[in-house]
Write a protein that holds these residues in place. Structure first.
Motif, mmCIF file in Angstrom:
data_model
loop_
_atom_site.group_PDB
_atom_site.id
_atom_site.type_symbol
_atom_site.label_atom_id
_atom_site.label_comp_id
_atom_site.label_asym_id
_atom_site.label_seq_id
_atom_site.Cartn_x
_atom_site.Cartn_y
_atom_site.Cartn_z
ATOM 1 N N GLY A 179 0.776 -1.231 0.000
ATOM 2 C CA GLY A 179 0.000 0.000 0.000
ATOM 3 C C GLY A 179 0.804 1.275 0.000
ATOM 4 N N ARG A 180 2.105 1.186 0.183
ATOM 5 C CA ARG A 180 2.973 2.371 0.168
ATOM 6 C C ARG A 180 3.619 2.511 -1.204
ATOM 7 N NH1 ARG A 180 4.679 -0.738 4.399
ATOM 8 N NH2 ARG A 180 6.697 -1.066 3.399
ATOM 9 N N PRO A 181 3.894 3.736 -1.649
ATOM 10 C CA PRO A 181 4.545 3.899 -2.950
ATOM 11 C C PRO A 181 5.873 3.148 -3.014
ATOM 12 C CG PRO A 181 3.724 6.003 -2.166
ATOM 13 C CD PRO A 181 3.575 5.040 -1.022
ATOM 14 N N ALA A 182 6.081 2.412 -4.085
ATOM 15 C CA ALA A 182 7.344 1.695 -4.303
ATOM 16 C C ALA A 182 8.317 2.623 -5.016
ATOM 17 C CB ALA A 182 7.112 0.440 -5.129
ATOM 18 N N ARG A 183 9.554 2.678 -4.502
ATOM 19 C CA ARG A 183 10.575 3.530 -5.093
ATOM 20 C C ARG A 183 11.879 2.752 -5.213
ATOM 21 N NH1 ARG A 183 6.688 5.981 -5.985
ATOM 22 N NH2 ARG A 183 6.088 8.094 -5.389
ATOM 23 N N PRO A 184 12.499 2.748 -6.396
ATOM 24 C CA PRO A 184 13.786 2.061 -6.552
ATOM 25 C C PRO A 184 14.920 2.853 -5.925
ATOM 26 C CG PRO A 184 13.168 3.126 -8.601
ATOM 27 C CD PRO A 184 12.016 3.325 -7.660
ATOM 28 N N SER A 185 16.078 2.221 -5.821
ATOM 29 C CA SER A 185 17.245 2.897 -5.241
ATOM 30 C C SER A 185 17.835 3.884 -6.245
ATOM 31 C CB SER A 185 18.307 1.870 -4.831
ATOM 32 O OG SER A 185 19.104 1.510 -5.950
ATOM 33 N N SER A 186 18.733 4.725 -5.759
ATOM 34 C CA SER A 186 19.381 5.729 -6.611
ATOM 35 C C SER A 186 20.827 5.370 -6.941
ATOM 36 C CB SER A 186 19.344 7.103 -5.919
ATOM 37 O OG SER A 186 19.986 7.050 -4.655
ATOM 38 N N VAL A 187 21.212 4.121 -6.673
ATOM 39 C CA VAL A 187 22.589 3.688 -6.932
ATOM 40 C C VAL A 187 22.865 3.711 -8.438
ATOM 41 C CG1 VAL A 187 24.190 1.742 -6.781
ATOM 42 C CG2 VAL A 187 22.739 2.343 -4.831
ATOM 43 N N ARG A 188 23.997 4.282 -8.814
ATOM 44 C CA ARG A 188 24.303 4.458 -10.233
ATOM 45 C C ARG A 188 25.450 3.584 -10.724
ATOM 46 N NH1 ARG A 188 23.816 10.988 -11.309
ATOM 47 N NH2 ARG A 188 21.707 11.237 -10.449
ATOM 48 N N SER A 189 26.185 2.978 -9.807
ATOM 49 C CA SER A 189 27.376 2.225 -10.209
ATOM 50 C C SER A 189 27.308 0.795 -9.692
ATOM 51 C CB SER A 189 28.634 2.904 -9.678
ATOM 52 O OG SER A 189 29.770 2.076 -9.883
ATOM 53 N N ALA A 190 27.698 -0.146 -10.517
ATOM 54 C CA ALA A 190 27.735 -1.547 -10.104
ATOM 55 C C ALA A 190 28.760 -1.779 -9.003
ATOM 56 C CB ALA A 190 28.041 -2.445 -11.307
ATOM 57 N N SER A 191 29.725 -0.884 -8.861
ATOM 58 C CA SER A 191 30.758 -1.077 -7.846
ATOM 59 C C SER A 191 30.209 -0.975 -6.435
ATOM 60 C CB SER A 191 31.878 -0.048 -8.037
ATOM 61 O OG SER A 191 31.399 1.271 -7.821
ATOM 62 N N THR A 192 29.077 -0.314 -6.278
ATOM 63 C CA THR A 192 28.469 -0.180 -4.950
ATOM 64 C C THR A 192 27.091 -0.821 -4.876
ATOM 65 O OG1 THR A 192 27.570 1.992 -5.550
ATOM 66 C CG2 THR A 192 29.721 1.945 -4.449
ATOM 67 N N ALA A 193 26.668 -1.475 -5.937
ATOM 68 C CA ALA A 193 25.310 -2.018 -6.006
ATOM 69 C C ALA A 193 25.216 -3.405 -5.374
ATOM 70 C CB ALA A 193 24.860 -2.095 -7.461
ATOM 71 N N VAL A 194 24.055 -3.675 -4.772
ATOM 72 C CA VAL A 194 23.689 -5.024 -4.360
ATOM 73 C C VAL A 194 22.702 -5.541 -5.404
ATOM 74 C CG1 VAL A 194 22.603 -6.454 -2.597
ATOM 75 C CG2 VAL A 194 24.038 -4.529 -1.916
ATOM 76 N N LEU A 195 23.052 -6.647 -6.038
ATOM 77 C CA LEU A 195 22.328 -7.115 -7.214
ATOM 78 C C LEU A 195 21.650 -8.449 -6.972
ATOM 79 C CD1 LEU A 195 25.151 -6.353 -9.789
ATOM 80 C CD2 LEU A 195 23.151 -4.917 -9.297
ATOM 81 N N GLY A 196 20.427 -8.558 -7.440
ATOM 82 C CA GLY A 196 19.783 -9.857 -7.505
ATOM 83 C C GLY A 196 20.253 -10.592 -8.742
ATOM 84 N N ILE A 197 20.385 -11.907 -8.635
ATOM 85 C CA ILE A 197 20.826 -12.697 -9.785
ATOM 86 C C ILE A 197 19.981 -13.958 -9.922
ATOM 87 C CG2 ILE A 197 23.222 -11.898 -9.731
ATOM 88 C CD1 ILE A 197 23.892 -14.637 -8.374
ATOM 89 N N SER A 198 19.988 -14.488 -11.126
ATOM 90 C CA SER A 198 19.468 -15.820 -11.389
ATOM 91 C C SER A 198 20.478 -16.520 -12.286
ATOM 92 C CB SER A 198 18.110 -15.753 -12.086
ATOM 93 O OG SER A 198 17.620 -17.054 -12.365
ATOM 94 N N GLY A 199 20.846 -17.730 -11.929
ATOM 95 C CA GLY A 199 21.846 -18.449 -12.695
ATOM 96 C C GLY A 199 23.253 -18.197 -12.191
ATOM 97 N N PRO A 200 24.241 -18.807 -12.850
ATOM 98 C CA PRO A 200 25.633 -18.737 -12.380
ATOM 99 C C PRO A 200 26.286 -17.393 -12.687
ATOM 100 C CG PRO A 200 25.495 -20.051 -14.387
ATOM 101 C CD PRO A 200 24.083 -19.716 -14.010
ATOM 102 N N ALA A 201 26.457 -16.573 -11.666
ATOM 103 C CA ALA A 201 27.050 -15.250 -11.847
ATOM 104 C C ALA A 201 28.569 -15.350 -11.936
ATOM 105 C CB ALA A 201 26.665 -14.348 -10.683
#
Length: 238
Positions: free
Chosen positions: A130-152
């Motif tokens: 019920g609350r507005p969904a907002r994505p993060s403002s991270v711009r660089s993969a060097s500091t990002a936490v990433l979801g994955i599927s498959g062998p990274a």
């Protein structure tokens, strides 16, 4: 039906799935296919009955398509993350996306383990419980936490999380819990895996696409979804 009407149909579908599974013993009994379980079959049966009864066609992971000539077609994964459900991992539940004249207009993803609800209507934004969904403002993969599927690749392992359910990974990008999502399964995922999460991401303001630049809205072929909270991160991940 308006997007709000369709959204109510999707929520009602998740309700009947949740009720049917609540009465089910032995979720892990085998289904008709090697990768199918009784919980998948039960959830699919009640979902199809509900959706067809509301005049919608159905494209489901667990059964042949029905009513594709209808104006509204709902793409449904009755339980995204079945393996999680069987093992007691808290990322599993129905993912639904309603298409009108072939275009997504409403989505509902529900985590049956936690009760969390992720919703979107085209042009109206996305919500998380019920609350507005907002994505993060991270711009660089060097500091990002990433979801994955498959062998990274090894370089990403320390900063990645595999939730075991694409719909919930995409919803996590929509809410900023994850900064982005990468699919290394190479066209393994089908429309029922990602369309609900894709619409929720888009309406939240995240950037979503296919890793090879194709339209994700394909009811026949697999795709490789990619998502990020910012355009800069999306371009880097791509």
């Amino acid at each position: 039906m308006t997007p709000s009407d369709l959204h109510a149909v999707l929520e009602g579908c998740a309700d009947v799935i949740e009720a049917a599974l609540g009465d089910l013993d032995g979720w892990s009994r085998p289904g008709a296919r090697a990768t199918q379980f009784e919980c998948d079959v039960v959830a699919d049966e009640v979902a199809a009955e509900h959706l067809l009864g509301h005049g919608c066609g159905v494209v489901s992971e667990e059964s042949p398509p029905q009513g594709l000539d209808r104006e509204v077609v709902v793409v449904v994964d009755p339980i995204d993350g079945t393996a999680n459900a069987i093992r007691g991992l808290p990322f599993y539940g129905p993912s639904l996306c309603a298409l009108v004249a072939g275009r997504p207009v409403a989505a509902h993803v529900r985590n049956l383990a936690t009760g969390e609800r992720f919703d979107a209507e085209v042009g109206a934004g996305a919500t998380w419980d019920g609350r507005p969904a907002r994505p993060s403002s991270v711009r660089s993969a060097s500091t990002a936490v990433l979801g994955i599927s498959g062998p990274a690749p090894q370089a990403l392992v320390a900063r990645s999380r595999a939730l075991g359910a694409v719909a919930f990974s995409l919803c996590a990008v929509a809410t900023g819990a994850l900064d982005g999502f990468l699919d290394f399964d190479d066209d393994h995922h089908r429309c029922w895996d990602h369309l609900g999460g894709v619409l929720i991401c888009q309406e939240a303001g995240a950037v979503v696409g296919d890793a090879r630049g194709r339209d994700l809205l394909d009811l026949q072929e697999g795709r490789t979804p990619l998502a990020a909270g910012t355009l800069e991160l999306f371009i880097e991940l791509a």
